[in-house]
Design a protein around this motif. Sequence first.
Motif, mmCIF file in Angstrom:
data_model
loop_
_atom_site.group_PDB
_atom_site.id
_atom_site.type_symbol
_atom_site.label_atom_id
_atom_site.label_comp_id
_atom_site.label_asym_id
_atom_site.label_seq_id
_atom_site.Cartn_x
_atom_site.Cartn_y
_atom_site.Cartn_z
ATOM 1 N N ASN A 76 0.838 -1.196 0.000
ATOM 2 C CA ASN A 76 0.000 0.000 0.000
ATOM 3 C C ASN A 76 0.875 1.249 0.000
ATOM 4 O OD1 ASN A 76 -2.449 -1.517 0.274
ATOM 5 N ND2 ASN A 76 -1.916 -1.830 2.405
ATOM 6 N N LEU A 77 0.298 2.353 -0.453
ATOM 7 C CA LEU A 77 1.018 3.619 -0.534
ATOM 8 C C LEU A 77 0.276 4.674 0.276
ATOM 9 C CD1 LEU A 77 3.141 5.530 -1.845
ATOM 10 C CD2 LEU A 77 1.524 5.810 -3.722
ATOM 11 N N GLN A 78 0.991 5.317 1.193
ATOM 12 C CA GLN A 78 0.432 6.409 2.002
ATOM 13 C C GLN A 78 1.239 7.671 1.731
ATOM 14 O OE1 GLN A 78 -2.199 6.392 4.489
ATOM 15 N NE2 GLN A 78 -1.885 8.579 4.207
ATOM 16 N N VAL A 79 0.590 8.709 1.241
ATOM 17 C CA VAL A 79 1.233 9.991 0.969
ATOM 18 C C VAL A 79 0.648 11.018 1.933
ATOM 19 C CG1 VAL A 79 1.555 11.797 -0.757
ATOM 20 C CG2 VAL A 79 1.614 9.402 -1.452
ATOM 21 N N ASN A 80 1.510 11.708 2.677
ATOM 22 C CA ASN A 80 1.074 12.644 3.708
ATOM 23 C C ASN A 80 1.609 14.050 3.460
ATOM 24 O OD1 ASN A 80 -0.274 10.718 5.493
ATOM 25 N ND2 ASN A 80 1.779 9.908 5.831
ATOM 26 N N SER A 81 0.731 14.950 3.134
ATOM 27 C CA SER A 81 1.012 16.400 3.063
ATOM 28 C C SER A 81 2.254 16.758 2.260
ATOM 29 C CB SER A 81 1.137 16.978 4.469
ATOM 30 O OG SER A 81 -0.077 16.858 5.152
ATOM 31 N N TYR B 106 8.369 25.460 -7.284
ATOM 32 C CA TYR B 106 9.442 25.800 -8.224
ATOM 33 C C TYR B 106 9.484 27.310 -8.377
ATOM 34 C CZ TYR B 106 9.280 20.902 -9.733
ATOM 35 O OH TYR B 106 9.314 19.538 -9.778
ATOM 36 N N ILE B 107 10.560 27.926 -7.986
ATOM 37 C CA ILE B 107 10.797 29.357 -8.155
ATOM 38 C C ILE B 107 9.536 30.177 -7.859
ATOM 39 C CG2 ILE B 107 11.782 31.136 -9.645
ATOM 40 C CD1 ILE B 107 12.955 28.819 -11.344
ATOM 41 N N GLY B 108 8.994 30.005 -6.667
ATOM 42 C CA GLY B 108 7.842 30.780 -6.236
ATOM 43 C C GLY B 108 6.490 30.295 -6.741
ATOM 44 N N HIS B 109 6.470 29.245 -7.568
ATOM 45 C CA HIS B 109 5.208 28.702 -8.081
ATOM 46 C C HIS B 109 4.905 27.383 -7.366
ATOM 47 C CE1 HIS B 109 1.987 27.670 -10.814
ATOM 48 N NE2 HIS B 109 2.580 26.527 -11.093
ATOM 49 N N LYS B 110 3.877 27.383 -6.539
ATOM 50 C CA LYS B 110 3.500 26.190 -5.781
ATOM 51 C C LYS B 110 2.751 25.231 -6.700
ATOM 52 C CE LYS B 110 2.812 26.772 -1.438
ATOM 53 N NZ LYS B 110 2.301 27.060 -0.115
ATOM 54 N N VAL B 111 3.358 24.061 -6.961
ATOM 55 C CA VAL B 111 2.760 23.065 -7.849
ATOM 56 C C VAL B 111 1.912 22.079 -7.046
ATOM 57 C CG1 VAL B 111 3.252 21.267 -9.542
ATOM 58 C CG2 VAL B 111 4.677 23.295 -9.455
ATOM 59 N N LEU B 112 2.415 21.646 -5.902
ATOM 60 C CA LEU B 112 1.679 20.745 -5.013
ATOM 61 C C LEU B 112 1.600 21.397 -3.646
ATOM 62 C CD1 LEU B 112 3.495 17.388 -5.907
ATOM 63 C CD2 LEU B 112 1.319 18.214 -6.824
ATOM 64 N N GLY C 95 0.634 21.996 -16.060
ATOM 65 C CA GLY C 95 1.219 22.725 -14.938
ATOM 66 C C GLY C 95 0.542 22.476 -13.604
ATOM 67 N N SER C 96 -0.384 21.521 -13.558
ATOM 68 C CA SER C 96 -1.108 21.284 -12.303
ATOM 69 C C SER C 96 -0.394 20.309 -11.363
ATOM 70 C CB SER C 96 -2.525 20.784 -12.596
ATOM 71 O OG SER C 96 -2.492 19.548 -13.277
ATOM 72 N N GLY C 97 0.719 19.693 -11.798
ATOM 73 C CA GLY C 97 1.514 18.851 -10.908
ATOM 74 C C GLY C 97 1.427 17.358 -11.165
ATOM 75 N N LYS C 98 0.798 16.937 -12.259
ATOM 76 C CA LYS C 98 0.656 15.498 -12.548
ATOM 77 C C LYS C 98 2.018 14.813 -12.666
ATOM 78 C CE LYS C 98 -1.588 16.249 -16.319
ATOM 79 N NZ LYS C 98 -1.603 17.709 -16.407
ATOM 80 N N THR C 99 2.871 15.346 -13.493
ATOM 81 C CA THR C 99 4.201 14.748 -13.693
ATOM 82 C C THR C 99 5.045 14.889 -12.434
ATOM 83 O OG1 THR C 99 4.095 15.199 -16.051
ATOM 84 C CG2 THR C 99 6.290 14.807 -15.115
ATOM 85 N N THR C 100 4.932 15.999 -11.750
ATOM 86 C CA THR C 100 5.701 16.216 -10.519
ATOM 87 C C THR C 100 5.380 15.156 -9.477
ATOM 88 O OG1 THR C 100 5.809 18.593 -10.943
ATOM 89 C CG2 THR C 100 6.204 17.858 -8.682
ATOM 90 N N ILE C 101 4.097 14.857 -9.274
ATOM 91 C CA ILE C 101 3.747 13.860 -8.264
ATOM 92 C C ILE C 101 4.269 12.487 -8.655
ATOM 93 C CG2 ILE C 101 1.412 13.295 -9.057
ATOM 94 C CD1 ILE C 101 1.414 13.712 -5.584
ATOM 95 N N LEU C 102 4.221 12.154 -9.941
ATOM 96 C CA LEU C 102 4.745 10.862 -10.386
ATOM 97 C C LEU C 102 6.265 10.792 -10.210
ATOM 98 C CD1 LEU C 102 2.559 10.272 -13.558
ATOM 99 C CD2 LEU C 102 2.372 9.132 -11.342
ATOM 100 N N LYS C 103 6.959 11.877 -10.494
ATOM 101 C CA LYS C 103 8.416 11.901 -10.301
ATOM 102 C C LYS C 103 8.780 11.761 -8.826
ATOM 103 C CE LYS C 103 9.827 14.528 -14.363
ATOM 104 N NZ LYS C 103 10.428 15.783 -14.849
ATOM 105 N N ILE C 104 8.004 12.386 -7.953
ATOM 106 C CA ILE C 104 8.261 12.268 -6.513
ATOM 107 C C ILE C 104 8.025 10.823 -6.067
ATOM 108 C CG2 ILE C 104 7.430 12.949 -4.227
ATOM 109 C CD1 ILE C 104 6.959 15.778 -5.438
ATOM 110 N N LEU C 105 6.939 10.216 -6.513
ATOM 111 C CA LEU C 105 6.652 8.827 -6.138
ATOM 112 C C LEU C 105 7.714 7.864 -6.667
ATOM 113 C CD1 LEU C 105 2.792 8.700 -6.673
ATOM 114 C CD2 LEU C 105 4.028 8.849 -4.506
ATOM 115 N N ALA C 106 8.268 8.163 -7.838
ATOM 116 C CA ALA C 106 9.303 7.313 -8.429
ATOM 117 C C ALA C 106 10.681 7.571 -7.826
ATOM 118 C CB ALA C 106 9.357 7.536 -9.937
#
Length: 64
Positions: free
Chosen positions: A2-7, A12-18, A38-49
């Motif tokens: 299972n995967l638990q993601v917390n907060s 990026y340079i003053g732009h909050k993506v997540l 620009g809504s953070g889809k790729t960013t969240i996947l990169k963080i999870l990976a």
Amino acid sequence: MNLQVNSISKEYIGHKVLDKISFFLGEKDFVGLIGENGSGKTTILKILAGLEKADTGSIQFLPK
């Protein structure tokens, strides 16, 4: 497993993506990511990976 993601947050340079994203995925869950550019889809996947690091929060892989 299972995967638990917390907060998790990422900025990026003053732009909050997540901003304090939290969710839980069970072993047999399916998920789809939908959003504007620009809504953070790729960013969240990169963080999870493990390719990027979140600014805040935690990610846990939990046993069944």
